[in-house]
Scaffold this motif. Structure first.
Motif, PDB file in Angstrom:
ATOM      1  N   GLU A  27       0.823  -1.226  -0.026  1.00  0.00           N
ATOM      2  CA  GLU A  27      -0.022  -0.035   0.123  1.00  0.00           C
ATOM      3  C   GLU A  27       0.777   1.353  -0.033  1.00  0.00           C
ATOM      4  O   GLU A  27       0.599   2.278  -0.761  1.00  0.00           O
ATOM      5  N   ALA A  28       2.070   1.175   0.767  1.00  0.00           N
ATOM      6  CA  ALA A  28       2.770   2.446   0.929  1.00  0.00           C
ATOM      7  C   ALA A  28       3.563   2.622  -0.494  1.00  0.00           C
ATOM      8  O   ALA A  28       3.556   3.814  -0.876  1.00  0.00           O
ATOM      9  N   CYS A  29       3.870   1.792  -1.083  1.00  0.00           N
ATOM     10  CA  CYS A  29       4.466   1.894  -2.491  1.00  0.00           C
ATOM     11  C   CYS A  29       3.698   2.274  -3.566  1.00  0.00           C
ATOM     12  O   CYS A  29       3.601   3.268  -4.247  1.00  0.00           O
ATOM     13  N   TYR A  30       1.967   1.634  -3.386  1.00  0.00           N
ATOM     14  CA  TYR A  30       1.089   2.121  -4.428  1.00  0.00           C
ATOM     15  C   TYR A  30       0.825   3.492  -4.201  1.00  0.00           C
ATOM     16  O   TYR A  30       0.698   4.384  -5.030  1.00  0.00           O
ATOM     17  N   ALA A  31       0.688   4.041  -2.894  1.00  0.00           N
ATOM     18  CA  ALA A  31       0.274   5.382  -2.457  1.00  0.00           C
ATOM     19  C   ALA A  31       1.418   6.468  -2.900  1.00  0.00           C
ATOM     20  O   ALA A  31       1.184   7.560  -3.314  1.00  0.00           O
ATOM     21  N   ASN A  32       2.624   6.055  -2.904  1.00  0.00           N
ATOM     22  CA  ASN A  32       3.709   6.656  -3.313  1.00  0.00           C
ATOM     23  C   ASN A  32       3.832   6.801  -4.842  1.00  0.00           C
ATOM     24  O   ASN A  32       4.480   7.834  -5.256  1.00  0.00           O
ATOM     25  N   THR A  33       3.592   5.845  -5.449  1.00  0.00           N
ATOM     26  CA  THR A  33       3.649   5.862  -7.258  1.00  0.00           C
ATOM     27  C   THR A  33       2.412   6.449  -7.881  1.00  0.00           C
ATOM     28  O   THR A  33       2.819   6.763  -8.903  1.00  0.00           O
ATOM     29  N   ILE A  34       1.251   6.157  -7.448  1.00  0.00           N
ATOM     30  CA  ILE A  34       0.104   6.583  -8.268  1.00  0.00           C
ATOM     31  C   ILE A  34      -0.071   8.196  -8.222  1.00  0.00           C
ATOM     32  O   ILE A  34       0.298   8.795  -7.576  1.00  0.00           O
ATOM     33  N   GLU A  35      -0.285   8.455  -9.532  1.00  0.00           N
ATOM     34  CA  GLU A  35      -0.656   9.884  -9.867  1.00  0.00           C
ATOM     35  C   GLU A  35      -2.291  10.140  -9.665  1.00  0.00           C
ATOM     36  O   GLU A  35      -2.860   9.960 -10.290  1.00  0.00           O
ATOM     37  N   LEU A  36      -2.283  11.001  -8.626  1.00  0.00           N
ATOM     38  CA  LEU A  36      -3.594  11.459  -8.567  1.00  0.00           C
ATOM     39  C   LEU A  36      -4.350  12.539  -9.202  1.00  0.00           C
ATOM     40  O   LEU A  36      -3.425  13.495  -9.395  1.00  0.00           O
TER      41      LEU A  36
END
Length: 487
Positions: free
Chosen positions: A362-371
């Protein structure tokens, strides 16, 4: 104890002057006569008489008739004990410590014989030191020579091996004067006794005229090299690390020792609105109950004890399932794999109860996804469905910092989670706080999880679940404290 025959005279080496140029001083030998006691003298004479008779026997002289009688006597043997160490033995020296000392404007320093300039105090081996230079030499130096000394500024004695080095600025020959052994520095201000004193050095370090060619911007730079033989100074012992993790990883996938088998694949759910499921080949994985029971309880519960048939796992790609198993054995998932497969790892870890892996992905996904304003509602719904409190918090921070007019124009909250407004208010309140707050109601998710973990609580779940469990734990602690006061 007394010396054996022929060993009652010892030669001792003695350095007569610790302040003198050690490279130029000869070493005097002092003969010390050890006088044995009267009893020792008699014993020595007896031994000598016995040796004389033995010599006569070998030469056929007097005493040969007693050979048979002496053979019947018991022969005494001597036993040598191990050496008794007094103080720290030499040889186990520390590494060299280098302290460059810069005498600025060397040419203008006084050359009056006996006058000296002292460096500021510096620390080495727990002692305070100074370097003293006599630009015109000390009172017994040869004319034209510079004297150089190292002085102990502490009230405790210490043994140090040292050397002075003046390096040529243009790559020429360096000037180096060194001690060949440890020198004992007595306490500051103490009298010189033999070769022990509070300072050691060289009357004739180098010609002043020669040192003028070693100046750097008018300064004479002398490197002070020191090392000591402090008791107990030994390299740290090598102790291998706990082998459990390495052994567990070595047993990963071991078919001979495995007691669990999985068949992964066969059917994968298709996209929304489709009736058929895609068929995929199955892949076999061998594992052990113990790491699964400790790290993936939901997955361990799927394996029936005593049932040798494989456990079928569907709706997970074999590559993702292998990541999960490897993690249960203490392995670390490659960063690139974690980034590319973050969502699938989150879903599989959530399904099989591998909480720590779920939070890492989750931490990895939250840091890489472009919102963006176009995908924000979709990401919020996904975070809410999987209890991804950190990802949801990032979405709220994005909304609270976005242009409010654009948000109202482009974002529809009709299908957003019911808790969205409360989460958004928490994000705004935290932005208004002057610094990190101790108020759990507006505390960031990472701090909430850290607090829960420290108290032995579950770190999985929504923000509201974390806050509720922390508050319940605090209330329970207060109740126990009140009860103990009553007792």
């Amino acid at each position: 104890f007394f010396p054996a025959h022929g060993q009652n005279t010892h030669r001792l080496q003695h350095d007569p002057c610790s302040w003198a140029d050690e490279g130029r001083q000869s070493v005097k030998e002092i003969t010390q006569v050890v006088r044995p006691s009267p009893a020792a003298s008699r014993a020595s004479r007896v031994d000598w008489a016995g040796d004389k008779r033995a010599l006569q026997r070998r030469s056929g002289g007097a005493g040969s008739s007693r050979t048979t009688e002496r053979k019947n006597r018991s022969i005494s043997m001597s036993t040598r004990l191990e050496t008794v160490q007094v103080g720290a033995p030499t040889g186990r020296l520390s590494d060299w410590v280098i302290a460059p000392v810069q005498f600025n404007s060397f040419e203008r320093l006084t050359t009056v014989k006996g006058a000296f300039v002292s460096s500021p105090v510096f620390s080495c081996f727990g002692h305070q030191w100074v370097v003293m230079i006599h630009p015109g030499g000390d009172n017994i130096s040869t004319d034209g020579y510079v004297s150089l000394y190292l002085g102990n500024q502490m009230e405790e004695a210490i043994e140090v091996q040292f050397k002075f080095i003046a390096k040529h600025p243009n790559g020429g020959e360096d000037i180096c004067m060194r001690t060949g052994k440890l020198k004992k520095f007595s306490p500051k201000g103490s009298e010189v006794v033999g070769d022990v004193g509070p300072a050691h050095g060289y009357h004739n370090f180098a010609l002043r005229s020669k040192l003028m060619d070693y100046l750097v911007d008018g300064a004479l730079i002398v490197e002070m090299h020191m090392r000591t033989n402090k008791p107990g100074h030994q390299p740290a012992p090598f102790v291998p690390e706990n082998p459990f993790l390495r052994n567990a990883l070595a047993d990963f996938g071991n078919e001979e020792t495995a007691d669990v088998r999985f068949e992964v694949g066969g059917a994968v759910e298709c996209g929304k609105g489709r009736r058929k499921r895609a068929k995929t080949p199955t892949t076999a994985f061998h594992a052990h109950r113990y790491p699964l029971r400790m790290n993936a309880p939901a997955l361990a519960d799927m394996c029936k004890v005593g049932d040798d048939s494989p456990t079928a796992i569907s709706n997970v790609r074999p590559e993702i399932f292998e990541h999960l198993l490897y993690y249960c054995y203490g392995g670390k998932i490659d960063k690139d794999d974690l980034q590319s497969d973050a969502k699938e790892i989150i879903e599989a870890a959530d399904r099989f109860g591998i909480v720590s892996l779920k939070l890492e992905a989750e931490a990895c996904y939250a840091n890489t996804i472009e919102l963006t304003l176009d995908n924000i509602v979709e990401v919020v719904n996904y975070a809410d469905s999987k209890n991804l409190a950190l990802l949801k918090e990032r979405c709220m921070n994005f909304l609270s910092s976005a242009n409010k007019k654009e948000v109202a124009k482009r974002v529809s909250f009709a299908n957003a989670p019911a808790q969205l407004l409360n989460d958004l208010m928490v994000s705004l309140a935290r932005r208004e706080a002057a610094s990190d707050t101790d108020d759990v109601d507006i505390m960031c998710v990472s701090d909430l999880r850290r607090m829960a973990h420290g108290r032995g609580l579950s770190v999985d779940g929504s923000r509201e679940m974390l806050i509720s469990s922390i508050k319940q734990d605090e209330e329970g602690s207060e109740t126990e404290s009140d009860q103990s006061d009553l007792d």
